[in-house]
Scaffold this motif. Structure first.
Motif, PDB file in Angstrom:
ATOM      1  N   GLN A 122       0.828  -1.224   0.000  1.00 39.78           N
ATOM      2  CA  GLN A 122       0.000   0.000   0.000  1.00 39.78           C
ATOM      3  C   GLN A 122       0.857   1.268   0.000  1.00 39.78           C
ATOM      4  N   CYS A 125       1.155   3.170  -3.260  1.00 42.01           N
ATOM      5  CA  CYS A 125       0.001   3.938  -3.746  1.00 42.01           C
ATOM      6  C   CYS A 125       0.083   5.392  -3.302  1.00 42.01           C
ATOM      7  N   TYR A 160      -2.896  -3.521   2.747  1.00 39.48           N
ATOM      8  CA  TYR A 160      -4.041  -2.795   3.283  1.00 39.48           C
ATOM      9  C   TYR A 160      -4.450  -1.683   2.320  1.00 39.48           C
ATOM     10  N   PRO A 161      -5.178  -2.017   1.252  1.00 39.30           N
ATOM     11  CA  PRO A 161      -5.628  -0.961   0.344  1.00 39.30           C
ATOM     12  C   PRO A 161      -6.580  -0.018   1.068  1.00 39.30           C
ATOM     13  N   GLU A 162      -6.464   1.251   0.753  1.00 39.74           N
ATOM     14  CA  GLU A 162      -7.299   2.254   1.428  1.00 39.74           C
ATOM     15  C   GLU A 162      -8.743   2.220   0.927  1.00 39.74           C
ATOM     16  N   GLN A 166      -7.630   1.945  -4.935  1.00 42.25           N
ATOM     17  CA  GLN A 166      -6.253   1.465  -4.764  1.00 42.25           C
ATOM     18  C   GLN A 166      -6.129  -0.003  -5.178  1.00 42.25           C
TER      19      GLN A 166
END
Length: 211
Positions: A122, A125, A160-162, A166
């Motif tokens: 993450q 990103c 942990y994509p927001e 993402q």
């Protein structure tokens, strides 16, 4: 709680204090070990055969220790010198490299039998500098990773994509780089236990039906 990647660049956020926390907090260790074991399970490595694996964002070597325990050899890269210093103090067996994954994986073609990454993807990103373009950095990372893996290898990223954007951004750049694959979501209905894994393959067809 603020997300770490919103507070500071990773090489600054993961300072000496944070690095010590990672190796002294039993809860953090347990979670890291569990996620590492799950990532290795998703790699579908051949049984009873030691493999040479890349640990991306290896930190203080917690995931690398799991690789060792399962009989594999590994090389780890991380952008935080403080985290790598702790890994050296722990006397992990893997080779350690101070490196920004957004600048690519600096290894020869076909070097690795697989790759894992726990809680690191993450960060790509996020743009920490004006020169940082997440799309370009993700593509550079995935294309160089694809090149340094064998043609039957898998890479598994717990991250942990927001948000959904993402997830889409990461997946799109991975596919552009040549990978096949998809998301595996453990405990999708649990806020706390939910874990997202991106499973990528260098050859074959799309991932379906994981346990």
């Amino acid at each position: 709680m603020s997300r770490p990647e919103h507070l500071a660049p990773p090489e600054i956020f993961y300072n000496e204090d944070e690095a010590k926390k990672y190796t002294q907090n039993s809860r953090i260790i347990d979670i890291q070990v569990q996620m590492s074991e799950r990532a290795i399970e998703l790699l579908l490595l051949p049984e009873d055969t030691p493999c040479f694996l890349l640990d991306i964002g290896c930190g203080s070597g917690l995931s690398g220790s799991v690789l060792e325990d399962q009989g594999h050899y590994w090389t780890g890269l991380d952008i935080s010198k403080a985290m790598l210093d702790v890994a050296q103090e722990r006397e992990v067996e893997g080779d350690l490299l101070l490196s920004d994954m957004g600048q690519g994986c600096p290894f020869r073609a076909g070097t690795f039998d697989g790759a894992i990454s726990i809680s690191a993807l993450q960060w790509l990103c996020n743009a920490d500098k004006t020169s940082h373009k997440p799309v370009q950095r993700l593509y550079k990372f995935f294309s160089s990773l694809y090149a340094c893996m064998s043609r039957s290898a898998r890479a598994v990223f717990q991250f942990y994509p927001e948000n959904g954007d993402q997830m889409e951004l990461v997946t799109t750049q991975a596919m552009k780089a040549g990978f096949y694959g998809g998301m595996v979501i453990d405990y999708p209905h649990s806020t706390k236990a939910k874990k997202i894994f991106l499973v990528l393959m260098t050859g074959g067809c799309v991932v379906h039906n994981y346990p």
